[in-house]
Design an enzyme around this catalytic site. Sequence first.
Site, PDB file in Angstrom:
ATOM      1  N   MET A   1      14.539 -27.500  61.296  1.00  0.00           N
ATOM      2  CA  MET A   1      15.389 -26.338  61.557  1.00  0.00           C
ATOM      3  C   MET A   1      15.147 -25.832  62.973  1.00  0.00           C
ATOM      4  O   MET A   1      14.378 -26.399  63.723  1.00  0.00           O
ATOM      5  CB  MET A   1      15.125 -25.277  60.503  1.00  0.00           C
ATOM      6  CG  MET A   1      15.611 -25.721  59.113  1.00  0.00           C
ATOM      7  SD  MET A   1      15.327 -24.498  57.839  1.00  0.00           S
ATOM      8  CE  MET A   1      13.560 -24.415  57.779  1.00  0.00           C
TER       9      MET A   1
ATOM     10  N   ARG B   1      -1.606 -23.621  58.074  1.00  0.00           N
ATOM     11  CA  ARG B   1      -0.997 -24.166  56.839  1.00  0.00           C
ATOM     12  C   ARG B   1      -1.892 -25.283  56.336  1.00  0.00           C
ATOM     13  O   ARG B   1      -2.763 -25.755  57.072  1.00  0.00           O
ATOM     14  CB  ARG B   1       0.407 -24.690  57.108  1.00  0.00           C
ATOM     15  CG  ARG B   1       0.426 -25.757  58.183  1.00  0.00           C
ATOM     16  CD  ARG B   1       1.852 -26.188  58.482  1.00  0.00           C
ATOM     17  NE  ARG B   1       1.869 -27.043  59.665  1.00  0.00           N
ATOM     18  CZ  ARG B   1       2.977 -27.423  60.282  1.00  0.00           C
ATOM     19  NH1 ARG B   1       4.147 -27.025  59.850  1.00  0.00           N
ATOM     20  NH2 ARG B   1       2.908 -28.205  61.331  1.00  0.00           N
TER      21      ARG B   1
ATOM     22  N   ARG C   1       3.619 -60.432  28.514  1.00  0.00           N
ATOM     23  CA  ARG C   1       4.890 -61.145  28.335  1.00  0.00           C
ATOM     24  C   ARG C   1       4.572 -62.616  28.104  1.00  0.00           C
ATOM     25  O   ARG C   1       4.256 -63.343  29.034  1.00  0.00           O
ATOM     26  CB  ARG C   1       5.774 -61.017  29.569  1.00  0.00           C
ATOM     27  CG  ARG C   1       5.991 -59.592  30.046  1.00  0.00           C
ATOM     28  CD  ARG C   1       6.749 -59.593  31.367  1.00  0.00           C
ATOM     29  NE  ARG C   1       6.595 -58.344  32.087  1.00  0.00           N
ATOM     30  CZ  ARG C   1       5.560 -58.041  32.876  1.00  0.00           C
ATOM     31  NH1 ARG C   1       4.578 -58.925  33.067  1.00  0.00           N
ATOM     32  NH2 ARG C   1       5.495 -56.879  33.484  1.00  0.00           N
TER      33      ARG C   1
ATOM     34  N   SER D   1       6.740 -49.075  21.736  1.00  0.00           N
ATOM     35  CA  SER D   1       6.494 -49.122  23.163  1.00  0.00           C
ATOM     36  C   SER D   1       7.851 -49.053  23.841  1.00  0.00           C
ATOM     37  O   SER D   1       8.700 -49.925  23.641  1.00  0.00           O
ATOM     38  CB  SER D   1       5.768 -50.411  23.536  1.00  0.00           C
ATOM     39  OG  SER D   1       5.539 -50.430  24.923  1.00  0.00           O
TER      40      SER D   1
ATOM     41  N   ASP E   1      14.813 -51.889  30.256  1.00  0.00           N
ATOM     42  CA  ASP E   1      16.021 -52.265  29.532  1.00  0.00           C
ATOM     43  C   ASP E   1      16.725 -51.040  28.968  1.00  0.00           C
ATOM     44  O   ASP E   1      17.955 -50.985  28.940  1.00  0.00           O
ATOM     45  CB  ASP E   1      15.688 -53.258  28.411  1.00  0.00           C
ATOM     46  CG  ASP E   1      15.506 -54.657  28.974  1.00  0.00           C
ATOM     47  OD1 ASP E   1      15.535 -54.800  30.207  1.00  0.00           O
ATOM     48  OD2 ASP E   1      15.346 -55.603  28.185  1.00  0.00           O
TER      49      ASP E   1
ATOM     50  N   TYR F   1       0.115 -43.406  25.366  1.00  0.00           N
ATOM     51  CA  TYR F   1      -0.346 -44.095  26.572  1.00  0.00           C
ATOM     52  C   TYR F   1       0.822 -44.525  27.441  1.00  0.00           C
ATOM     53  O   TYR F   1       1.962 -44.581  26.983  1.00  0.00           O
ATOM     54  CB  TYR F   1      -1.199 -45.319  26.215  1.00  0.00           C
ATOM     55  CG  TYR F   1      -0.420 -46.423  25.552  1.00  0.00           C
ATOM     56  CD1 TYR F   1       0.243 -47.391  26.321  1.00  0.00           C
ATOM     57  CD2 TYR F   1      -0.339 -46.522  24.171  1.00  0.00           C
ATOM     58  CE1 TYR F   1       0.973 -48.399  25.711  1.00  0.00           C
ATOM     59  CE2 TYR F   1       0.392 -47.522  23.551  1.00  0.00           C
ATOM     60  CZ  TYR F   1       1.039 -48.462  24.328  1.00  0.00           C
ATOM     61  OH  TYR F   1       1.772 -49.451  23.742  1.00  0.00           O
TER      62      TYR F   1
END
Lengths: 897, 897
Positions: free
Chosen positions: B107, B340, B564, B766, B771, B853
């Site tokens: 600004m 600050r 997986r 889960s 997806d 979890y």
Amino acid sequence: MAKYVYFFGGGKSEGKASMKELLGGKGANLAEMCNLGMPVPAGFTITTQACDLFYKNKQKWPKGLKEEVLKNLKKLEAVMSAKFGDPNTPLLVSVRSGAAASMPGMMDTVLNLGLSEAVVDSLARKARNDRFAWDAYRRFIQMFGDVVMNVPHDEFEHILEAKKRQIKTKFDTDLSTKDLKDIVKKYKAVYKKHTKENFPTDPWKQLEKSINAVFISWNNDRAITYRRLNDIKGLLGTAVNVQAMVFGNMGETSGTGVCFSRNPSTGENKFYGEYLMNAQGEDVVAGIRTPHPINTLTNQNRRAYTELVALKNRLEKHYREMQDMEFTIQEGKLYMLQTRAGKRTAAAALQIAVDMVKEGLISKEEALMRIDPAQLDQLLHPTFDPKAEKSAAQIARGLPASPGAATGKIVFNAHDAETWAEHGEKVILTRIETSPEDIAGMNAATGILTSRGGMTSHAAVVARGMGKCCIAGVEELNIDYKNKKMIIGKQTYKEGDYISINGSTGTVYAGQIKTVDAKLSGDFLTLMKWADQARRLGVRTNADIPKDAQTAVTFGAEGIGLCRTEHMFFEPDRITSVRKMILAEDTASREAALKELLPLQRKDFAGLFKAMGGRPVTIRLIDPPLHEFVPHDDASQKEMARVLNVPVAKVKAKVAELHEFNPMLGHRGCRLGITYPEIIRMQTRAIIEAAIQVKKARIKVSPEIMIPLVGEYGEISLCKQVIEETIQQVFKQKKTRVAYMIGTMIEVPRAAVIADEIAKEAEFFSFGTNDLTQMTCGFSRDDAGRFLKEYVEKGIFEKDPFQVLDQEGVGKMVEMGIQKGRSTRKKLKVGICGEHGGEPSSIEFCHRAGMDYVSCSPFRVPIARLAAAQAAIKEKQAQTKTRAAAKTRTAKVRKKK
Amino acid sequence: MAKYVYFFGGGKSEGKASMKELLGGKGANLAEMCNLGMPVPAGFTITTQACDLFYKNKQKWPKGLKEEVLKNLKKLEAVMSAKFGDPNTPLLVSVRSGAAASMPGMMDTVLNLGLSEAVVDSLARKARNDRFAWDAYRRFIQMFGDVVMNVPHDEFEHILEAKKRQIKTKFDTDLSTKDLKDIVKKYKAVYKKHTKENFPTDPWKQLEKSINAVFISWNNDRAITYRRLNDIKGLLGTAVNVQAMVFGNMGETSGTGVCFSRNPSTGENKFYGEYLMNAQGEDVVAGIRTPHPINTLTNQNRRAYTELVALKNRLEKHYREMQDMEFTIQEGKLYMLQTRAGKRTAAAALQIAVDMVKEGLISKEEALMRIDPAQLDQLLHPTFDPKAEKSAAQIARGLPASPGAATGKIVFNAHDAETWAEHGEKVILTRIETSPEDIAGMNAATGILTSRGGMTSHAAVVARGMGKCCIAGVEELNIDYKNKKMIIGKQTYKEGDYISINGSTGTVYAGQIKTVDAKLSGDFLTLMKWADQARRLGVRTNADIPKDAQTAVTFGAEGIGLCRTEHMFFEPDRITSVRKMILAEDTASREAALKELLPLQRKDFAGLFKAMGGRPVTIRLIDPPLHEFVPHDDASQKEMARVLNVPVAKVKAKVAELHEFNPMLGHRGCRLGITYPEIIRMQTRAIIEAAIQVKKARIKVSPEIMIPLVGEYGEISLCKQVIEETIQQVFKQKKTRVAYMIGTMIEVPRAAVIADEIAKEAEFFSFGTNDLTQMTCGFSRDDAGRFLKEYVEKGIFEKDPFQVLDQEGVGKMVEMGIQKGRSTRKKLKVGICGEHGGEPSSIEFCHRAGMDYVSCSPFRVPIARLAAAQAAIKEKQAQTKTRAAAKTRTAKVRKKK
């Protein structure tokens, strides 16, 4: 303690017609006929509740059942003046199943129960007919052995066949008493071999085992399958009817028959049926002897015929419904064995319902409730001549994707379909699958056949829209485009060969079959008028072109619920402009291409507005991903490059760039409009300019602009802004205004979740339940055919959710969407434009969910009108019931005071 | 009426530090310092509320503001003993923006306000410095003209440059008073040309316009963009600080500097900063003169330095936070202009937080709240040497898909990546997109670069799992596989050329850049320990192989939330068996192929169980559609046919048969298990046999079998039955048992809708939010990159919903799923295994939603631990607040009584 057995006979019954749930249809109606004083052989009914407890109790009879059966058996003996197992006055009974819903032939029956060597002679004497008695005994052993004890059916048949070979005849009737006695001996040996025990002579044992067998038959495979296929649910089990035997085969004064109070095929109010003298029920059905028309019975036994006519008249009046009855005449005396509502063709259903209202027998609402909406399809599409179809060579089965029947020559591509049709040939367009490019060819064909895709594949949806017969997903079909042939099993069919397809059943036939055109009767129009008076739900149509819109209006459509603008993009005069737009590398050249499309789309919309004459027309802005508009094979890409005068490489690069892994979830719907606002600007301009043009011709217009695939507030607000700006611009330029609405499809699950936000901008919601089903269930409708069929077979899903709205899953999203939407905008207009909008149970859901209208393909409009009426009537009935119950409660409270 | 102006100065203020929302950060802290008795030039702050009303009131001041400003100006004059516009004792002020959140440089600011020809001489006299005064005036005209009146910046610059050229210098400082007077004249002419009015001499007019300019700058483009990028929301506007000017450029006893109470780069507790004598703030920043280290200030002005050190100590203690301060020394006297909380690197943040706890300055909870979890990534991955990166040639930008930095030679396929890596080369695997077949090559590469795909594309997900640097979706990248080259703009890069990629920023560089390895400090471990004490949410990892699992355990993972299994299928020793299984034409040959896979999968699982030592391991059964396991190019298909010894045509036919239009919504997940139960039978057997084997080696095991893509009760019940049967079989065969759980992914929207049904069978849920996001939003994550980027840019979505969980949409489905699931099974274990499980704001959502979890890639585990701790602390703080409020209410009620 519960009462498990209900007696009927001797002029009165413990049961009545309204106790169908407990006594089954057969038992309740036997009781009712008996109460009406009709000649019914006495007997008793074991309740469905007993069957239920039988299963709950590890297949044992509930406590008290045995005592009740014994008591009722005594009563039956008294009424019949005969005794179970008594060689002098033997009581013979039939044991028949009978559930609350009709399940013809699915469960077990035992006849002639009570026979034994000791009793058979007495029966012979009474009937003055040795042969009859021994044949009855033979039949009993076979039936009991097969049905009750699981003795292989074949072994009995072999003995019978061997005997017939021995005496060199083909007919059972040629067997002598001696032959039958010999067969009985052999039957008993087979019985013993398999059951390790002698054939029971104690009639009580026979009865006990037979009752068990009927209970168990409730859950045999074919009964379970039948219930699944016919959507029969929530029943306790089957009732068991034990009834004194009467014989139609006691000689030439005996006989048996089946009759209908009206013609079940045409609906004509004329007594209809057939009978055979000296025969049992199965003989009429078996078709070895040809039965006689019912009216000739008067020549055989005038008194019995007159009585039968009187009875059928009473029964029809009593039940206020067309009756399907079974009767037997034993030595001149008429007995009623069954009455029930008769099954009928769609045409008959229609005429009967309308006639009965005219006759003052039923109300209009009742008439409406009596027609199965799905059946109406039969009346709207051509059908095969039933006899011709029966004798035709069935070569494959697929999904009944669009009803009707068609015969024609095989062609393998849309272009050939058009060319051949121009030369006056009837063709069946046969494809692995269809795509929007095939529309013209599909239109030219008399029927469509595909080897892939489900009930909501492109071919299916478009065919239904066109009212054209289609079979989809014929998996055994191997199509070879290159050599223009297809192989089914080992048989090859070439281009030009005749095939016939029945889109109502999914059956494919070789050769030609004669078709019968559809004809709408005055009854049809009458019924539809009543439906319109009864329903609350509006009925619109999904139509993209004036011709379809006109068809739909003829069928009673009150508006267009979905016009897919992109279908127009494939017309040869515009696909080039569309492709130019797609290839454009900047906004300016995209706008230039769109400018070419503007007058064409305007003309399209003007045509629709004119066809619909003031009825609302919902136009969906461009929806499919752009790659659907570019060719994917080499030759067509070269052709496209030539036409557009650009390098082939540029076309190929664009096609590659547009490729998507999951186009269903890709860059389509309003997402296109956000990337290329100029497209929706052009479409909006075309819509509003067309509306103004038609309005100037003094035809009312009511355009509703629909934004597809919205899932987030920002999407609709941005698109709406572009649309509004364009509309105001056109108004200013044309110096006039038209009324319009802007709304959205609800088809992304997220849209249902945030429907309150979306309704801040949308003036209407149209549930796109095809896509909503795809995304909510995670089923690609182009691919799911592969496993959904299996899912339905395995009972994971009761119905294909693309055909019948999945109320538990997708339906919950729809309800959420409506509730949230109306929480922000109370008067939000809500409709459905997915394929479910034409499916009766889904329409009922839409009614309950509080929608304003359903929209379906033109040929489904009458179905939707009727289904909507039924939904409203059901609701009214339920309310009346609730009110009545409340009144009763209030009255009771008052009494107490 | 509201109070719009707050005064500070003369030892006390109307505002204080806690009034940041109203006074902005700068204003609140100036007031606070003043209250602390620190030397702050007096002034006043116009509230953010005034700014808000300014916007609501068509950019007009709210009623009363003018009066308040005038009143406070008077007060300021009194305190400063000077008068606005008075040629004798002129008051000069600065006008600065200052919102509640830091928006550095976004600004506008105006300095030296109050100057005019009349006043400039007086200033010169006071400063005993003509040149200083005229330079101040020149600067003021330029700043006011540019910032307040939108006079093109360039035109002022041109005048200045022309003058410097004229006197042949490059430095402003060489300009004489005369030169400056000339410039002022020319500036005023430019000003008049553009504004059509004279440069204002009335200081009130100057002030009024400057205040407006600051208000307006709140909504300039860069401020809006900054707020969007930094997720700054819900603020009213900017405050405006009007403060008496002090000058650091009044001569050699004046100066200015910026300092930090601790080292912002390392976190070391040592005063840090720099200053310049005879300079204004912008000179320090501009970098023309090299500033001096802060500790040398003691040589310049010992008193001022000592005072500054004392002030910074007080401020840090007061604010209990590392401070970033600005100061000015005017003629020997120290003034504080700003304080600050200081920005810092991740390493510094860590050390400061831990140190401050040790120093007793803050609590552990406060320490935890002070670290931005996302920042931790900097500590876990290699980074570029900052200087080297700054000077490197940036050639493209993509999505920062997986953090870290990497340098290497370009290779264009996975096979080359492996080969080159074997020869000791560092390579960057560069692909249009990656697929599961590329895993080995991705593992061999030091970094991955793709031209397509989003933050959750295959490349991104796998790279994050591996902790490997990755940039995805670099759209300007044109890859030519055939010629092994890529083109960016007009530049071509060949195989073997060096590139460098920064996966944390998404920047691609040409050539090599030096990298710095990650090193975890003791502070890191301390903080993580505190986080573990604070959090309620468990943290698991997504890992498929023991190596990744071990990494995750090192990082503190408490289990595997997602393994997986299909990733294992691509290993060269098993892909052949997998393909055999796919080609199998009957169950027997399918089972034979699966039998080959069984020992391999068993070994995989045993490895994982060992690595996790008793921690729960959630193993997901096969998920992707089978076509992902077959090659799609001609050469590989031929090779597959050769290896399997089948005709190529058979391979091609199978590949064609498996093709899906929308594989995302196709035949995958539990749908495969339902079609081929033998696959899940094999996988279950492998899991349970492995568990038993590991258990026998006296290592605890806790397998959790997870069924993917369930959307309907029948799916999970059928699959569970197969799994249970197999497990019991294995138990029987092995004569032992292990504890296990069976649960499901919730990733289809329908699963959330019917979660109560699903929880009847599932012991855990889960949430597969990747997806679930795809289906709920209708976004294919492989395709959505194309429009999602645009959506975020246009503000339709605030964040890419694949990176940050879409709480309004997808989140609602998650909440529904948890609520419904627990309605059936109270103790249902619930987790998340989508990519969101490692994203801080999503983790906070998971905490609030009551999950047990989160599971994320190994390198995100520390981030998740910290984010989970912060979520718990925030909740606790909110509860404390509520309790306190309730107490106050109770007390009030008591008092009343």
